[in-house]
Design a protein around this motif. Structure first.
Motif, PDB file in Angstrom:
ATOM      1  N   UNK A 364       0.812  -1.338  -0.120  1.00 28.49           N
ATOM      2  CA  UNK A 364       0.044   0.028  -0.029  1.00 28.49           C
ATOM      3  C   UNK A 364       0.711   1.185  -0.003  1.00 28.49           C
ATOM      4  N   UNK A 365       0.104   2.437  -0.712  1.00 27.29           N
ATOM      5  CA  UNK A 365       0.909   3.571  -0.615  1.00 27.29           C
ATOM      6  C   UNK A 365       0.080   4.914  -0.680  1.00 27.29           C
ATOM      7  N   UNK A 366       0.405   5.913   0.155  1.00 29.20           N
ATOM      8  CA  UNK A 366      -0.298   6.920   0.316  1.00 29.20           C
ATOM      9  C   UNK A 366       0.104   7.747  -1.061  1.00 29.20           C
ATOM     10  N   UNK A 367      -0.891   8.097  -1.879  1.00 32.33           N
ATOM     11  CA  UNK A 367      -0.490   8.992  -3.009  1.00 32.33           C
ATOM     12  C   UNK A 367      -0.672  10.445  -2.529  1.00 32.33           C
ATOM     13  N   UNK A 368       0.329  11.054  -3.324  1.00 35.09           N
ATOM     14  CA  UNK A 368       0.419  12.375  -3.279  1.00 35.09           C
ATOM     15  C   UNK A 368       0.387  13.100  -4.571  1.00 35.09           C
ATOM     16  N   UNK A 369      -0.673  13.311  -5.045  1.00 33.92           N
ATOM     17  CA  UNK A 369      -0.879  13.665  -6.348  1.00 33.92           C
ATOM     18  C   UNK A 369      -0.718  15.177  -6.981  1.00 33.92           C
ATOM     19  N   UNK A 370      -0.186  15.974  -5.968  1.00 37.13           N
ATOM     20  CA  UNK A 370       0.216  17.303  -6.162  1.00 37.13           C
ATOM     21  C   UNK A 370      -0.826  18.240  -6.683  1.00 37.13           C
ATOM     22  N   UNK A 371      -0.529  19.229  -7.217  1.00 39.73           N
ATOM     23  CA  UNK A 371      -1.650  20.206  -7.830  1.00 39.73           C
ATOM     24  C   UNK A 371      -2.013  19.846  -9.223  1.00 39.73           C
ATOM     25  N   UNK A 372      -1.431  18.902  -9.794  1.00 44.65           N
ATOM     26  CA  UNK A 372      -1.767  18.522 -11.340  1.00 44.65           C
ATOM     27  C   UNK A 372      -1.979  17.125 -11.408  1.00 44.65           C
ATOM     28  N   UNK A 373      -1.977  16.412 -10.285  1.00 50.87           N
ATOM     29  CA  UNK A 373      -2.237  14.927 -10.488  1.00 50.87           C
ATOM     30  C   UNK A 373      -0.917  14.336 -11.008  1.00 50.87           C
ATOM     31  N   UNK A 374      -1.041  12.893 -10.761  1.00 56.82           N
ATOM     32  CA  UNK A 374       0.160  12.141 -10.861  1.00 56.82           C
ATOM     33  C   UNK A 374      -0.414  10.631 -11.438  1.00 56.82           C
ATOM     34  N   UNK A 375       0.621   9.879 -12.130  1.00 57.65           N
ATOM     35  CA  UNK A 375       0.236   8.429 -12.264  1.00 57.65           C
ATOM     36  C   UNK A 375       1.117   7.613 -11.323  1.00 57.65           C
ATOM     37  N   UNK A 376       0.479   6.841 -10.635  1.00 58.05           N
ATOM     38  CA  UNK A 376       1.146   5.824  -9.662  1.00 58.05           C
ATOM     39  C   UNK A 376       1.487   4.226 -10.356  1.00 58.05           C
ATOM     40  N   UNK A 377       2.488   3.757 -10.415  1.00 57.20           N
ATOM     41  CA  UNK A 377       2.599   2.509 -11.054  1.00 57.20           C
ATOM     42  C   UNK A 377       3.274   1.617 -10.048  1.00 57.20           C
ATOM     43  N   UNK A 378       2.697   0.653  -9.783  1.00 58.54           N
ATOM     44  CA  UNK A 378       3.320  -0.836  -9.149  1.00 58.54           C
ATOM     45  C   UNK A 378       3.808  -1.575  -9.874  1.00 58.54           C
TER      46      UNK A 378
END
Length: 453
Positions: A364-378
């Motif tokens: 598990x990972x807590x996402x930090x999308x920031x102001x523009x969003x982000x793509x997280x890959x496992x």
């Protein structure tokens, strides 16, 4: 010139070959020369040999048939005179007229293929006594080509009569030829070309084991055993024409067995089928074996999901159904127009094991999308995979998430209002229909006089 020079000449000859068509290849008999170690008799007391009780030896397999593609042109047979005069190795010359030597090309070309051949020679003691036991000796040689190459075991019987005034070898006390070699004949061999194998869970495993024996010997017993984590069990046995499978579905072809093929088939392999398989062939005089390591693999299934919709969101990567245990999970974060950046603050659940023996784990990972969003890959790496498996998810910025939640909330209220109005209208319509039905029913039952009233 020693054996290194002899191998160099062979490699030079092979380097000029390769253009000859396979159809033009012909059989040619050549000497196969191997650097070995001889385990000195009585010095290891049944234990494993070590450098203190092993001496340098040379094994010359005489006139072994190999396929020649033109690379053996100019190749000369082994000459004892090429050995060093000072402290020469104990040299065994072995005739192969009575048995086949499979994979001779792998032995012959090992040096040129940048591989090594491990060769160990030791005394072999017969289980059944023979009349010639007083005048002959036996040796067993185990040869293994590195890099997953073939493994071959041969039993050699010495030639010559020690009682008729023959010159004896100073260390072995055996007849010595005029060339200073110990003359032997190969009478039995057991081989496998796959000493280590990987199989996918649920597939069919084919374990290769072949043998050949000199005329006059009889096949007595074939036995396949499994050794794993300190315990052993019988998998399949063949004894004087009768085969018996101890592992469900295990098969061995009786007709192929009579032709020297003792290969074993195991359908629908499970984790419990993993381990070291011992193919043991017993004849009326000799016994030898090969060991095949079987590794079971199961590819992981990867799923990436959003665990909660609160801010900040939590991503969970589920990795399920893999075997063996070792697995690597890595996370990356990529903003729009940027490059993937490794993320290192992921956490892991406890390891889970299914009844079938496969493993599962979650990261598990807590996402930090920031102001523009982000793509997280496992990304998941496992020995069963040719390349890593990846699963990606988009983490929207807080503003988009708030707007999206507002739109979702408003849409939900609108749908609820429509549902409420539709329910009210249906109830009103149902009430009117019921009143009309009651009036019609009463009007039908009353007599004409009552209807006028």
């Amino acid at each position: 010139m020693g054996t290194e020079g002899w191998c160099l000449l062979l490699c030079l000859a092979l380097s000029g070959a390769g253009a000859t068509d396979t159809a033009e290849r012909q059989w040619r008999a050549v000497d196969v020369v191997l650097d070995c170690f001889l385990v000195e008799e009585g010095k290891h007391h049944g234990g494993f040999a070590n450098s203190k009780n092993m001496v340098k030896a040379l094994l010359v397999l005489k006139q072994v048939p190999v396929l020649d593609d033109g690379s053996l042109e100019g190749f000369t047979d082994f000459q004892v005179s090429t050995l060093a005069k000072d402290n020469p190795p104990v040299t065994f010359e072995a005739s192969v007229n009575l048995v086949q030597i499979p994979h001779a090309e792998a032995l012959l070309h090992a040096d040129c293929s940048e591989k090594e051949v491990t060769c160990e020679i030791s005394r072999y003691f017969l289980q059944a006594r023979q009349a010639s036991v007083a005048t002959a000796a036996w040796f067993i040689t185990n040869m293994q080509v590195s890099g997953g190459g073939p493994s071959i075991s041969i039993v050699m019987k010495t030639l010559g009569d020690a009682e008729n005034g023959a010159v004896l070898h100073p260390m072995l006390n055996l007849p010595w030829s005029s060339q200073g070699t110990v003359l032997t004949a190969v009478e039995f061999q057991v081989t496998t070309h796959t000493p280590s194998l990987n199989f996918q869970l649920g597939s069919t495993a084919s374990l290769y084991c072949r043998f050949s024996m000199a005329p006059g010997l009889d096949l007595i017993r074939v036995e396949w055993r499994l050794q794993h984590k300190g315990s052993g069990q019988l998998v399949y046995s063949w004894d004087t024409g009768q085969g018996q499978a101890k592992r469900e579905g295990a098969t061995l072809d009786p007709e192929q067995l009579m032709a020297g093929d003792a290969s074993l088939n195991l359908p629908n392999v499970t984790v419990k089928d993993e381990g070291a398989y011992i193919c043991q062939i017993t004849t009326s005089l000799y016994q030898a074996q090969q060991i095949i390591q079987v590794h079971i693999q199961a590819a992981p299934k990867v799923r990436l999901s959003l665990a909660n919709k609160a801010l900040p969101p939590t991503l969970i990567c589920n990795i399920a159904g893999y075997y063996p245990l070792d697995v690597t999970v890595t996370w990356t974060r990529e903003e729009l127009g940027g490059a993937p950046v490794p993320v290192s603050d992921a956490s892991y659940s406890g390891l889970r094991q299914s009844p079938e023996g496969t493993y599962s784990i979650s990261s598990s990972l807590t996402a930090e999308p920031g102001s523009a969003g982000a793509t997280y890959t496992c990304q998941v790496t496992h020995i069963s995979l040719d390349k890593p498996i990846e699963a990606s998810a988009w983490a929207a910025p807080p503003g988009q998430r708030t707007t999206a939640l507002g739109v979702l909330f408003a849409s939900s209220l609108f749908l609820l209002a429509l549902l409420y109005l539709g329910l009210q209208r249906w109830q009103a319509t149902s009430h009117k229909v019921c009143q009309d039905s009651n009036t019609l029913w009463v009007d039908t039952l009353l007599p004409q006089s009552k209807k006028r009233e």
